[in-house]
Write a protein that holds these residues in place. Structure first.
Motif, short mmCIF file in Angstrom:
data_model
loop_
_atom_site.label_atom_id
_atom_site.label_comp_id
_atom_site.label_asym_id
_atom_site.label_seq_id
_atom_site.Cartn_x
_atom_site.Cartn_y
_atom_site.Cartn_z
N LYS A 1 0.90 8.46 -7.00
CA LYS A 1 0.49 9.21 -8.20
C LYS A 1 0.83 8.52 -9.52
O LYS A 1 0.78 9.14 -10.57
N ASP A 2 1.18 7.22 -9.49
CA ASP A 2 1.39 6.46 -10.73
C ASP A 2 0.04 6.18 -11.39
O ASP A 2 -0.99 6.13 -10.72
N LEU A 3 0.08 5.98 -12.70
CA LEU A 3 -1.14 5.64 -13.43
C LEU A 3 -1.57 4.21 -13.09
O LEU A 3 -0.73 3.32 -12.94
N GLU B 1 -1.43 0.29 2.02
CA GLU B 1 -0.93 0.16 3.38
C GLU B 1 -0.23 1.43 3.84
O GLU B 1 -0.46 1.92 4.95
N SER B 2 0.58 2.01 2.99
CA SER B 2 1.29 3.24 3.32
C SER B 2 0.30 4.39 3.58
O SER B 2 0.47 5.17 4.52
N HIS B 3 -0.72 4.49 2.75
CA HIS B 3 -1.73 5.53 2.92
C HIS B 3 -2.48 5.36 4.24
O HIS B 3 -2.71 6.34 4.97
N PHE C 1 -5.70 2.90 -5.64
CA PHE C 1 -4.29 2.66 -5.33
C PHE C 1 -3.73 1.66 -6.33
O PHE C 1 -4.43 0.76 -6.77
N CYS C 2 -2.46 1.83 -6.69
CA CYS C 2 -1.86 0.96 -7.71
C CYS C 2 -1.51 -0.42 -7.16
O CYS C 2 -1.40 -1.38 -7.91
N CYS C 3 -1.33 -0.54 -5.84
CA CYS C 3 -0.98 -1.83 -5.24
C CYS C 3 -1.32 -1.81 -3.75
O CYS C 3 -1.61 -0.75 -3.18
N THR C 4 -1.25 -2.95 -3.14
CA THR C 4 -1.57 -3.04 -1.71
C THR C 4 -0.52 -2.34 -0.85
O THR C 4 -0.82 -1.88 0.24
N THR C 5 0.70 -2.22 -1.35
CA THR C 5 1.76 -1.52 -0.61
C THR C 5 1.42 -0.04 -0.47
O THR C 5 1.59 0.55 0.60
N GLY D 1 -7.06 5.89 -13.79
CA GLY D 1 -6.86 6.91 -12.76
C GLY D 1 -5.43 6.91 -12.26
O GLY D 1 -4.56 6.23 -12.82
N ARG D 2 -5.20 7.66 -11.20
CA ARG D 2 -3.88 7.75 -10.58
C ARG D 2 -3.97 7.25 -9.15
O ARG D 2 -4.97 7.45 -8.46
N CYS D 3 -2.88 6.63 -8.71
CA CYS D 3 -2.78 6.14 -7.35
C CYS D 3 -2.79 7.32 -6.38
O CYS D 3 -2.11 8.32 -6.59
N GLU D 4 -3.59 7.22 -5.33
CA GLU D 4 -3.68 8.28 -4.33
C GLU D 4 -2.36 8.48 -3.58
O GLU D 4 -2.08 9.59 -3.12
#
Length: 63
Positions: A27-29, A51-53, A44-48, A21-24
């Motif tokens: 938008k990275d894969l 957190e931002s979202h 999400f691709c990472c916890t960062t 999928g793609r990060c919400e």
């Protein structure tokens, strides 16, 4: 004489990771087996990025 199987074309089939999928947020894969976070059915691709979202939607407050 031994030949390198990579050079002679006899072996080492390359496998490619399939994205799940793609990060919400960015938008990275996101790939299976790598760092990824699933939060309330959002990927999400990472916890960062998570957190931002959460900061954007007001679900997280810094103190």
């Amino acid at each position: 004489m031994l030949e390198n199987p990579m050079v002679s074309g006899q072996g080492f089939e390359e496998s490619y990771a399939t994205p799940v999928g793609r990060c919400e947020e960015c938008k990275d894969l996101v790939f299976q087996g790598f760092e990824g976070v699933l939060f309330e059915d959002d990927l999400f691709c990472c916890t960062t990025c998570l957190e931002s979202h959460l900061k954007k939607v007001g679900a997280l407050q810094e103190i």
